[in-house]
Write an enzyme that holds these catalytic residues in place. Structure first.
Site, PDB file in Angstrom:
ATOM      1  N   ASP A  16      11.765  14.128 -24.295  1.00 27.55           N
ATOM      2  CA  ASP A  16      12.221  14.729 -23.059  1.00 27.55           C
ATOM      3  C   ASP A  16      11.078  15.615 -22.546  1.00 27.55           C
ATOM      4  O   ASP A  16      10.157  15.952 -23.293  1.00 27.55           O
ATOM      5  CB  ASP A  16      13.487  15.534 -23.341  1.00 27.55           C
ATOM      6  N   ASP A  18      11.331  18.691 -19.777  1.00 22.14           N
ATOM      7  CA  ASP A  18      11.684  20.109 -19.609  1.00 22.14           C
ATOM      8  C   ASP A  18      12.377  20.644 -20.859  1.00 22.14           C
ATOM      9  O   ASP A  18      13.413  20.117 -21.273  1.00 22.14           O
ATOM     10  CB  ASP A  18      12.620  20.286 -18.415  1.00 22.14           C
ATOM     11  N   ASP A 174      16.004  18.479 -26.071  1.00 23.57           N
ATOM     12  CA  ASP A 174      16.612  19.807 -26.244  1.00 23.57           C
ATOM     13  C   ASP A 174      17.979  19.904 -25.566  1.00 23.57           C
ATOM     14  O   ASP A 174      18.454  21.006 -25.309  1.00 23.57           O
ATOM     15  CB  ASP A 174      15.688  20.889 -25.669  1.00 23.57           C
TER      16      ASP A 174
END
Length: 235
Positions: A16, A18, A174
């Site tokens: 991922d 961000d 996250d």
């Protein structure tokens, strides 16, 4: 959280963006607070905005204005936020500590790596170059496919572009949606506790691994790759 005794050695690590590779929350927060200041409102504290950064416009506007996509006025706020963000993508954004060494370590091991994000390509494409991710083997944005995460389609497309089977890839993120997407794609899933992580506890996501630092991820990859090499020599 489940922990395999011996996961398959990966040929690629997918990330991922961000909150996983990049700390983009400062510029996202600045973009939404520009909306507030234009309306004569005080800035929303950064500590309130940061955990929502992985949820993009929906998360930021929800935290700053208390409204969601179904509420009146949301579309105008969303469009203003995105325009503000596009105008200042990488003023204070950058890679998390330890990420450059992680990516260098993957290259030393001969592993490919790529980015799979729900951020739209109008932001992703310039941002990856601005913050030092231009060497990614593939970049899949939130509008690359007909479906975004938690649907597995973006991850499956990343594996296809790398010429690999999904099970040859690990996915690191996250957010709960990252783990759901990785699991649905048949990849080993790794939750990174150094990221934003949203409103839920990463331990509840049922990721295969929960890691505290990029260094811990590199150590795990090295251990698995080294063990696979020893197994081949012993065969």
């Amino acid at each position: 959280m489940t922990t395999p005794n011996r996961p398959q050695a990966p040929l690629a690590i997918l990330f991922d963006l961000d909150g996983t590779l990049a700390d983009t929350a400062p510029d996202l927060a600045a973009a939404v607070n520009l909306l507030r200041s234009a309306r004569g409102l005080e800035a929303t504290p950064y500590a309130v905005l940061r955990p929502t950064a992985s949820s993009g416009a929906r998360g930021m506007i929800g935290a700053a204005f208390g409204i969601g996509p179904d509420d009146e006025g949301y579309i105008a706020l969303r469009d203003g936020f995105l325009d503000n963000y596009e105008a200042a993508l990488a003023v204070r954004s950058g890679l998390f500590d330890g990420v450059p060494a992680l990516l260098d370590g993957l290259a030393e091991l001969g592993l490919a790596w790529g980015v799979v994000t729900n951020k739209a390509a109008r932001f992703t494409d310039p941002l990856v170059g601005l913050i030092g991710l231009g060497a990614a083997g593939c970049v899949i944005s939130g509008d690359t496919m007909a479906h975004a995460k938690p649907h597995p389609a973006p991850l499956l497309e990343a594996a296809r572009r790398l010429g690999l089977a999904p099970e040859q890839c690990w996915y690191v993120g996250d957010d709960l949606r990252d783990i759901q997407a990785g699991r649905a794609a048949g990849m080993l899933t790794l939750a990174c506790a150094w990221g934003y992580c949203g409103a839920t506890e990463p331990l509840s996501w049922d990721a295969d691994y929960l890691l505290e630092t990029p260094q811990a991820l590199l150590a795990l990859v090295r251990d698995v790759v080294d063990a696979a090499g020893r197994d081949e020599l012993a065969a």
